[in-house]
Design a protein around this motif. Structure first.
Motif, PDB file in Angstrom:
ATOM      1  N   ILE A 191       0.880  -1.170   0.000  1.00  0.00           N
ATOM      2  CA  ILE A 191       0.000   0.000   0.000  1.00  0.00           C
ATOM      3  C   ILE A 191       0.912   1.213   0.000  1.00  0.00           C
ATOM      4  O   ILE A 191       1.723   1.404   0.917  1.00  0.00           O
ATOM      5  CB  ILE A 191      -0.952   0.030   1.220  1.00  0.00           C
ATOM      6  CG1 ILE A 191      -1.920  -1.152   1.161  1.00  0.00           C
ATOM      7  CG2 ILE A 191      -1.715   1.359   1.252  1.00  0.00           C
ATOM      8  CD1 ILE A 191      -2.907  -1.223   2.318  1.00  0.00           C
ATOM      9  N   GLY A 192       0.794   1.996  -1.057  1.00  0.00           N
ATOM     10  CA  GLY A 192       1.593   3.217  -1.204  1.00  0.00           C
ATOM     11  C   GLY A 192       0.676   4.395  -1.437  1.00  0.00           C
ATOM     12  O   GLY A 192      -0.553   4.276  -1.359  1.00  0.00           O
ATOM     13  N   ARG A 193       1.244   5.533  -1.739  1.00  0.00           N
ATOM     14  CA  ARG A 193       0.426   6.740  -1.984  1.00  0.00           C
ATOM     15  C   ARG A 193      -0.588   6.532  -3.106  1.00  0.00           C
ATOM     16  O   ARG A 193      -1.693   7.044  -3.044  1.00  0.00           O
ATOM     17  CB  ARG A 193       1.310   7.933  -2.304  1.00  0.00           C
ATOM     18  CG  ARG A 193       2.057   8.455  -1.110  1.00  0.00           C
ATOM     19  CD  ARG A 193       2.360   9.926  -1.209  1.00  0.00           C
ATOM     20  NE  ARG A 193       3.259  10.316  -0.137  1.00  0.00           N
ATOM     21  CZ  ARG A 193       2.884  10.632   1.085  1.00  0.00           C
ATOM     22  NH1 ARG A 193       1.619  10.612   1.403  1.00  0.00           N
ATOM     23  NH2 ARG A 193       3.767  10.966   2.011  1.00  0.00           N
ATOM     24  N   SER A 251       0.293  -2.251   6.974  1.00  0.00           N
ATOM     25  CA  SER A 251       0.776  -2.394   5.600  1.00  0.00           C
ATOM     26  C   SER A 251       1.622  -1.239   5.113  1.00  0.00           C
ATOM     27  O   SER A 251       2.220  -1.332   4.045  1.00  0.00           O
ATOM     28  CB  SER A 251      -0.412  -2.516   4.642  1.00  0.00           C
ATOM     29  OG  SER A 251      -1.180  -3.648   4.945  1.00  0.00           O
ATOM     30  N   ILE A 252       1.663  -0.159   5.850  1.00  0.00           N
ATOM     31  CA  ILE A 252       2.383   1.013   5.360  1.00  0.00           C
ATOM     32  C   ILE A 252       3.772   1.052   5.980  1.00  0.00           C
ATOM     33  O   ILE A 252       3.925   1.060   7.199  1.00  0.00           O
ATOM     34  CB  ILE A 252       1.607   2.308   5.649  1.00  0.00           C
ATOM     35  CG1 ILE A 252       0.298   2.265   4.860  1.00  0.00           C
ATOM     36  CG2 ILE A 252       2.448   3.527   5.274  1.00  0.00           C
ATOM     37  CD1 ILE A 252      -0.577   3.470   5.016  1.00  0.00           C
ATOM     38  N   PHE A 253       4.772   1.052   5.117  1.00  0.00           N
ATOM     39  CA  PHE A 253       6.161   1.191   5.541  1.00  0.00           C
ATOM     40  C   PHE A 253       6.438   2.687   5.554  1.00  0.00           C
ATOM     41  O   PHE A 253       6.415   3.330   4.498  1.00  0.00           O
ATOM     42  CB  PHE A 253       7.069   0.449   4.551  1.00  0.00           C
ATOM     43  CG  PHE A 253       8.449   0.209   5.075  1.00  0.00           C
ATOM     44  CD1 PHE A 253       8.700  -0.849   5.926  1.00  0.00           C
ATOM     45  CD2 PHE A 253       9.494   1.045   4.718  1.00  0.00           C
ATOM     46  CE1 PHE A 253       9.985  -1.076   6.410  1.00  0.00           C
ATOM     47  CE2 PHE A 253      10.770   0.828   5.190  1.00  0.00           C
ATOM     48  CZ  PHE A 253      11.017  -0.240   6.040  1.00  0.00           C
ATOM     49  N   PRO A 254       6.672   3.290   6.735  1.00  0.00           N
ATOM     50  CA  PRO A 254       6.663   4.747   6.847  1.00  0.00           C
ATOM     51  C   PRO A 254       7.945   5.468   6.436  1.00  0.00           C
ATOM     52  O   PRO A 254       8.319   6.479   7.009  1.00  0.00           O
ATOM     53  CB  PRO A 254       6.361   4.963   8.332  1.00  0.00           C
ATOM     54  CG  PRO A 254       6.998   3.790   8.987  1.00  0.00           C
ATOM     55  CD  PRO A 254       6.789   2.641   8.031  1.00  0.00           C
ATOM     56  N   ARG A 278      10.438   5.745   2.491  1.00  0.00           N
ATOM     57  CA  ARG A 278      10.598   5.225   1.134  1.00  0.00           C
ATOM     58  C   ARG A 278      11.916   4.475   1.026  1.00  0.00           C
ATOM     59  O   ARG A 278      12.968   4.990   1.394  1.00  0.00           O
ATOM     60  CB  ARG A 278      10.551   6.379   0.128  1.00  0.00           C
ATOM     61  CG  ARG A 278      10.583   5.928  -1.308  1.00  0.00           C
ATOM     62  CD  ARG A 278       9.260   5.299  -1.712  1.00  0.00           C
ATOM     63  NE  ARG A 278       9.367   4.788  -3.058  1.00  0.00           N
ATOM     64  CZ  ARG A 278       8.870   3.634  -3.454  1.00  0.00           C
ATOM     65  NH1 ARG A 278       8.157   2.903  -2.640  1.00  0.00           N
ATOM     66  NH2 ARG A 278       9.029   3.221  -4.678  1.00  0.00           N
ATOM     67  N   VAL A 279      11.840   3.233   0.559  1.00  0.00           N
ATOM     68  CA  VAL A 279      13.015   2.441   0.214  1.00  0.00           C
ATOM     69  C   VAL A 279      12.851   2.028  -1.247  1.00  0.00           C
ATOM     70  O   VAL A 279      11.849   2.377  -1.880  1.00  0.00           O
ATOM     71  CB  VAL A 279      13.197   1.227   1.160  1.00  0.00           C
ATOM     72  CG1 VAL A 279      13.507   1.695   2.576  1.00  0.00           C
ATOM     73  CG2 VAL A 279      11.989   0.326   1.156  1.00  0.00           C
ATOM     74  N   GLN A 280      13.757   1.273  -1.771  1.00  0.00           N
ATOM     75  CA  GLN A 280      13.735   0.973  -3.206  1.00  0.00           C
ATOM     76  C   GLN A 280      12.417   0.382  -3.691  1.00  0.00           C
ATOM     77  O   GLN A 280      11.885   0.820  -4.699  1.00  0.00           O
ATOM     78  CB  GLN A 280      14.882   0.037  -3.568  1.00  0.00           C
ATOM     79  CG  GLN A 280      14.978  -0.238  -5.060  1.00  0.00           C
ATOM     80  CD  GLN A 280      16.159  -1.104  -5.407  1.00  0.00           C
ATOM     81  OE1 GLN A 280      16.899  -1.561  -4.536  1.00  0.00           O
ATOM     82  NE2 GLN A 280      16.351  -1.356  -6.688  1.00  0.00           N
ATOM     83  N   ARG A 281      11.867  -0.609  -2.994  1.00  0.00           N
ATOM     84  CA  ARG A 281      10.692  -1.321  -3.502  1.00  0.00           C
ATOM     85  C   ARG A 281       9.365  -0.836  -2.949  1.00  0.00           C
ATOM     86  O   ARG A 281       8.324  -1.138  -3.507  1.00  0.00           O
ATOM     87  CB  ARG A 281      10.828  -2.819  -3.210  1.00  0.00           C
ATOM     88  CG  ARG A 281      11.883  -3.475  -4.062  1.00  0.00           C
ATOM     89  CD  ARG A 281      12.017  -4.967  -3.861  1.00  0.00           C
ATOM     90  NE  ARG A 281      10.800  -5.640  -3.550  1.00  0.00           N
ATOM     91  CZ  ARG A 281      10.679  -6.549  -2.589  1.00  0.00           C
ATOM     92  NH1 ARG A 281      11.706  -6.850  -1.829  1.00  0.00           N
ATOM     93  NH2 ARG A 281       9.539  -7.144  -2.360  1.00  0.00           N
ATOM     94  N   TYR A 282       9.350  -0.163  -1.812  1.00  0.00           N
ATOM     95  CA  TYR A 282       8.079   0.214  -1.202  1.00  0.00           C
ATOM     96  C   TYR A 282       8.264   1.324  -0.189  1.00  0.00           C
ATOM     97  O   TYR A 282       9.377   1.761   0.083  1.00  0.00           O
ATOM     98  CB  TYR A 282       7.394  -0.994  -0.549  1.00  0.00           C
ATOM     99  CG  TYR A 282       8.284  -1.843   0.341  1.00  0.00           C
ATOM    100  CD1 TYR A 282       8.681  -1.393   1.592  1.00  0.00           C
ATOM    101  CD2 TYR A 282       8.715  -3.089  -0.072  1.00  0.00           C
ATOM    102  CE1 TYR A 282       9.487  -2.158   2.410  1.00  0.00           C
ATOM    103  CE2 TYR A 282       9.525  -3.868   0.745  1.00  0.00           C
ATOM    104  CZ  TYR A 282       9.903  -3.396   1.983  1.00  0.00           C
ATOM    105  OH  TYR A 282      10.692  -4.159   2.793  1.00  0.00           O
ATOM    106  N   GLY A 283       7.158   1.737   0.383  1.00  0.00           N
ATOM    107  CA  GLY A 283       7.182   2.719   1.451  1.00  0.00           C
ATOM    108  C   GLY A 283       6.630   4.066   1.027  1.00  0.00           C
ATOM    109  O   GLY A 283       6.510   4.365  -0.157  1.00  0.00           O
ATOM    110  N   ILE A 284       6.270   4.866   2.053  1.00  0.00           N
ATOM    111  CA  ILE A 284       5.753   6.212   1.825  1.00  0.00           C
ATOM    112  C   ILE A 284       6.610   7.183   2.630  1.00  0.00           C
ATOM    113  O   ILE A 284       6.583   7.167   3.868  1.00  0.00           O
ATOM    114  CB  ILE A 284       4.274   6.337   2.246  1.00  0.00           C
ATOM    115  CG1 ILE A 284       3.408   5.347   1.470  1.00  0.00           C
ATOM    116  CG2 ILE A 284       3.784   7.764   2.038  1.00  0.00           C
ATOM    117  CD1 ILE A 284       1.938   5.339   1.892  1.00  0.00           C
TER     118      ILE A 284
END
Length: 188
Positions: free
Chosen positions: A130-132, A151-154, A156-162
């Motif tokens: 789940i991203g922006r 589900s939200i990785f707080p 930003r890393v290469q593959r995911y996150g917000i």
């Protein structure tokens, strides 16, 4: 738009240990591959360490794993661990539309509940997907009856996150008035 509200802070430190339960090859390389005994071997290692330390955890279990190894889920519950949902197929949520996400969530919840014998109220998306661009998925989770999301990785890393997302647990309220508790994974 949704509203993000921080939770009241407590003075006592708190921590939650979570484990995603999936078959790495199936969940990362080939979604149609069978779920294998690797899951049981890896979970035996994790459970042994947790038992030695006297630690209980929340296990986010993939639906296909629950169907393949229901006894493992019943044992987790009997040992005092919490069992929740990690999707059914491990396909990323950003690749789904509303209807396919609803179907995925229904299959995921049913498979974990049937295997474990406990009610499922929390969800973690495969690969924190789940991203922006698909925050709408949170409202679908609420519609499907989930009360907590992780589900939200707080960041930003290469593959995911917000980038810039609230790092502490918080409540997200939607225009409909429906709400979900977001419990992001701890990052530093």
């Amino acid at each position: 738009t949704m509203r993000i509200e921080p939770l009241a802070r407590t003075t006592a430190p708190s921590c939650a240990l979570t484990v995603d339960v999936e078959d790495w090859y199936q969940s990362s390389v080939d979604y149609s591959a069978p779920i294998t005994e690797r899951v049981l071997r890896n979970m035996d290692r994790v459970r042994t360490v947790l038992d030695e330390l006297g630690i209980k955890a929340t296990f986010f279990v993939q639906g296909r794993v629950a169907e393949t190894f229901p006894k493992m889920l019943r044992e987790l519950v009997a040992d005092g661990h919490e069992v929740q949902s990690h999707g059914y197929s491990h396909r990323p949520l950003f690749a789904m539309d509303h209807a396919s996400l609803r179907a995925e969530l229904e299959s995921a919840r049913k498979s974990v509940e049937d295997a474990s014998g406990v009610r499922v109220t929390a969800f973690r998306a495969p690969d924190f997907s789940i991203g922006r661009e698909n925050l709408w998925a949170l409202e679908v989770l609420v519609e499907a009856g989930f009360e907590v999301d992780s589900s939200i990785f707080p960041m930003r890393v290469q593959r995911y996150g917000i980038r810039g997302w609230e790092r502490a647990p918080h409540r997200i309220t939607f225009p409909s008035g429906a709400a979900i508790l977001e419990a992001p994974v701890a990052v530093t």
